[in-house]
Design a protein around this motif. Structure first.
Motif, PDB file in Angstrom:
ATOM      1  N   VAL A   1       0.117  -1.119  -0.156  1.00 16.03           N
ATOM      2  CA  VAL A   1       0.037  -0.266  -0.130  1.00 16.03           C
ATOM      3  C   VAL A   1       0.997   0.811  -0.045  1.00 16.03           C
ATOM      4  N   ILE A   2       1.713   1.220   0.613  1.00 13.53           N
ATOM      5  CA  ILE A   2       2.697   2.157   0.687  1.00 13.53           C
ATOM      6  C   ILE A   2       3.084   2.599  -0.419  1.00 13.53           C
ATOM      7  N   GLU A   3       3.594   2.093  -0.963  1.00 15.78           N
ATOM      8  CA  GLU A   3       4.815   2.146  -2.388  1.00 15.78           C
ATOM      9  C   GLU A   3       3.408   2.599  -3.560  1.00 15.78           C
ATOM     10  N   MET A   4       2.173   2.700  -3.181  1.00 18.89           N
ATOM     11  CA  MET A   4       0.770   2.887  -3.968  1.00 18.89           C
ATOM     12  C   MET A   4       0.504   3.937  -4.349  1.00 18.89           C
ATOM     13  N   GLU A   5       0.996   4.472  -5.624  1.00 17.02           N
ATOM     14  CA  GLU A   5       1.100   6.673  -5.657  1.00 17.02           C
ATOM     15  C   GLU A   5      -0.251   6.608  -5.455  1.00 17.02           C
ATOM     16  N   ASN A   6      -1.413   6.265  -6.110  1.00 15.53           N
ATOM     17  CA  ASN A   6      -2.721   6.375  -6.394  1.00 15.53           C
ATOM     18  C   ASN A   6      -3.563   6.284  -5.236  1.00 15.53           C
ATOM     19  N   PRO A   7      -3.667   7.115  -4.507  1.00 12.71           N
ATOM     20  CA  PRO A   7      -4.899   6.502  -2.970  1.00 12.71           C
ATOM     21  C   PRO A   7      -5.812   5.634  -2.889  1.00 12.71           C
ATOM     22  N   ILE A   8      -6.794   6.048  -4.105  1.00 12.23           N
ATOM     23  CA  ILE A   8      -8.098   5.271  -4.146  1.00 12.23           C
ATOM     24  C   ILE A   8      -7.514   3.766  -4.723  1.00 12.23           C
ATOM     25  N   GLU A   9      -6.237   3.593  -5.389  1.00 19.72           N
ATOM     26  CA  GLU A   9      -6.187   2.200  -5.680  1.00 19.72           C
ATOM     27  C   GLU A   9      -5.708   1.564  -4.264  1.00 19.72           C
ATOM     28  N   ALA A  10      -4.814   2.855  -3.758  1.00 18.64           N
ATOM     29  CA  ALA A  10      -4.603   2.098  -2.080  1.00 18.64           C
ATOM     30  C   ALA A  10      -5.218   2.165  -0.915  1.00 18.64           C
ATOM     31  N   GLU A  11      -6.208   2.433  -1.100  1.00 17.88           N
ATOM     32  CA  GLU A  11      -7.775   1.934  -0.799  1.00 17.88           C
ATOM     33  C   GLU A  11      -8.312   0.760  -1.233  1.00 17.88           C
ATOM     34  N   LYS A  12      -8.483   0.890  -2.339  1.00 16.69           N
ATOM     35  CA  LYS A  12      -9.542  -0.169  -2.930  1.00 16.69           C
ATOM     36  C   LYS A  12      -8.353  -1.671  -2.654  1.00 16.69           C
ATOM     37  N   TYR A  13      -6.796  -1.584  -2.470  1.00 17.69           N
ATOM     38  CA  TYR A  13      -7.000  -2.887  -1.950  1.00 17.69           C
ATOM     39  C   TYR A  13      -6.483  -2.922  -0.659  1.00 17.69           C
ATOM     40  N   LEU A  14      -6.822  -2.063   0.065  1.00 17.18           N
ATOM     41  CA  LEU A  14      -6.598  -2.067   1.644  1.00 17.18           C
ATOM     42  C   LEU A  14      -8.411  -3.147   1.984  1.00 17.18           C
ATOM     43  N   ASN A  15      -8.806  -2.441   1.122  1.00 22.88           N
ATOM     44  CA  ASN A  15     -10.122  -3.338   0.950  1.00 22.88           C
ATOM     45  C   ASN A  15     -10.748  -4.480   0.901  1.00 22.88           C
ATOM     46  N   ARG A  16      -9.828  -5.083  -0.828  1.00 17.80           N
ATOM     47  CA  ARG A  16     -10.072  -6.311  -1.381  1.00 17.80           C
ATOM     48  C   ARG A  16      -9.550  -6.643   0.827  1.00 17.80           C
ATOM     49  N   TYR A  17      -8.182  -6.380   0.878  1.00 17.38           N
ATOM     50  CA  TYR A  17      -7.262  -7.163   1.737  1.00 17.38           C
ATOM     51  C   TYR A  17      -8.207  -7.479   2.961  1.00 17.38           C
ATOM     52  N   ARG A  18      -9.099  -6.246   3.347  1.00 20.28           N
ATOM     53  CA  ARG A  18      -9.941  -6.907   4.971  1.00 20.28           C
ATOM     54  C   ARG A  18     -11.028  -7.649   4.470  1.00 20.28           C
ATOM     55  N   LEU A  19     -11.293  -7.647   2.758  1.00 19.76           N
ATOM     56  CA  LEU A  19     -12.327  -8.513   3.042  1.00 19.76           C
ATOM     57  C   LEU A  19     -12.486 -10.025   2.815  1.00 19.76           C
ATOM     58  N   GLU A  20     -10.913 -10.024   2.176  1.00 25.06           N
ATOM     59  CA  GLU A  20      -9.926 -11.715   2.235  1.00 25.06           C
ATOM     60  C   GLU A  20      -9.851 -12.257   3.830  1.00 25.06           C
ATOM     61  N   ILE A  21      -9.229 -10.981   4.823  1.00 27.22           N
ATOM     62  CA  ILE A  21      -9.454 -11.574   6.341  1.00 27.22           C
ATOM     63  C   ILE A  21     -10.806 -11.649   6.264  1.00 27.22           C
ATOM     64  N   LEU A  22     -11.686 -11.362   6.449  1.00 31.08           N
ATOM     65  CA  LEU A  22     -13.140 -11.232   6.567  1.00 31.08           C
ATOM     66  C   LEU A  22     -13.521 -12.850   6.483  1.00 31.08           C
ATOM     67  N   GLU A  23     -12.865 -13.027   4.757  1.00 33.23           N
ATOM     68  CA  GLU A  23     -13.314 -14.312   4.707  1.00 33.23           C
ATOM     69  C   GLU A  23     -12.941 -15.760   5.155  1.00 33.23           C
ATOM     70  N   THR A  24     -11.795 -15.459   5.516  1.00 30.93           N
ATOM     71  CA  THR A  24     -10.883 -16.375   7.012  1.00 30.93           C
ATOM     72  C   THR A  24     -12.459 -16.760   7.874  1.00 30.93           C
ATOM     73  N   LEU A  25     -12.490 -15.296   8.647  1.00 28.06           N
ATOM     74  CA  LEU A  25     -13.171 -15.793  10.103  1.00 28.06           C
ATOM     75  C   LEU A  25     -14.945 -16.109   9.594  1.00 28.06           C
ATOM     76  N   ARG A  26     -15.515 -16.192   8.241  1.00 31.03           N
ATOM     77  CA  ARG A  26     -16.686 -16.842   7.468  1.00 31.03           C
ATOM     78  C   ARG A  26     -17.264 -18.109   8.461  1.00 31.03           C
ATOM     79  N   PRO A  27     -18.422 -17.605   9.426  1.00 29.49           N
ATOM     80  CA  PRO A  27     -18.931 -19.026  10.455  1.00 29.49           C
ATOM     81  C   PRO A  27     -18.779 -20.291   9.354  1.00 29.49           C
ATOM     82  N   MET A  28     -19.386 -21.507   9.359  1.00 25.57           N
ATOM     83  CA  MET A  28     -18.711 -22.799   8.653  1.00 25.57           C
ATOM     84  C   MET A  28     -20.489 -22.755   8.495  1.00 25.57           C
ATOM     85  N   ASP A  29     -21.252 -22.447   9.849  1.00 27.59           N
ATOM     86  CA  ASP A  29     -23.016 -23.005  10.214  1.00 27.59           C
ATOM     87  C   ASP A  29     -23.754 -21.469   9.848  1.00 27.59           C
ATOM     88  N   SER A  30     -24.040 -21.234   8.421  1.00 26.20           N
ATOM     89  CA  SER A  30     -24.688 -19.823   7.904  1.00 26.20           C
ATOM     90  C   SER A  30     -25.529 -19.345   8.047  1.00 26.20           C
TER      91      SER A  30
END
Length: 194
Positions: free
Chosen positions: A117-146
């Motif tokens: 993220v720090i190496e990205m020059e475009n702040p909006i692209e950095a935010e999108k990257y961080l958001n995708r990263y957060r979504l990936e983290i959240l997916e690892t926490l997704r409960p097996m029981d829906s």
């Protein structure tokens, strides 16, 4: 007591069965549910304890651990703290400034994400990257029981993340990017202005 417990479980089941899927939604497609509607459904079908836990769903957890009452929420909050500490550390190192990680041992994957993220020059692209990263983290926490209370918390956090990235435009993205890193360096509670 059994009937009351069964009623709560049935109410959660009914709530979850009404929630539209958030999986596979393209960036330009309208969301199938608003945060207001989600909150309204939760208030209608969840018990007081779960409603109180729902109030602790945030993308900007406190800097220090505060139990929410939910292991899923606490895990997401801890990952967010690790990510924000990693961002602060990497940014401070780049600026040759001190940064107190409060003796926190930061997982390598968070440091790698922060460096990207720090190496990205475009702040909006950095935010999108961080958001995708957060979504990936959240997916690892997704409960097996829906059809569990934790699934409702997972769904609420996912909805917040999707809504957050949709609210950014280039100017707001640049401002949020700077606010987050200034907050990190100043040790404030971290929240992007929207």
């Amino acid at each position: 007591a059994y009937e009351r417990g069964e009623g709560i479980i049935m109410a959660e089941y009914y709530l979850i069965s009404q929630l539209p899927s958030l999986d596979g939604i393209s960036e330009n497609a309208p969301l199938p549910i608003s945060e207001e509607r989600f909150t309204e459904l939760c208030n209608r079908f969840l018990g007081k304890k779960a409603q109180n836990e729902m109030k602790k769903l945030t993308l900007s957890p406190p800097k220090n651990f505060e139990s929410s009452g939910s292991a899923l929420i606490d895990s997401f909050n801890e990952s967010e703290r690790n990510l924000r500490f990693a961002l602060g550390k990497v940014r401070a190192e780049k600026m040759k400034k001190p940064f107190d990680t409060e003796n926190r041992i930061l997982p390598v994957e968070y440091i790698k994400a922060a460096n990207t993220v720090i190496e990205m020059e475009n702040p909006i692209e950095a935010e999108k990257y961080l958001n995708r990263y957060r979504l990936e983290i959240l997916e690892t926490l997704r409960p097996m029981d829906s059809f569990s209370k934790d699934y409702i918390f997972y769904y609420g956090l996912k909805l917040k993340l999707i809504l957050r990235i949709r609210q950014f435009d280039t100017k707001a993205g640049e401002e949020a990017y700077r606010n987050i890193y200034n907050s990190i360096l100043n040790g404030d509670r971290l929240e992007a202005k929207q």
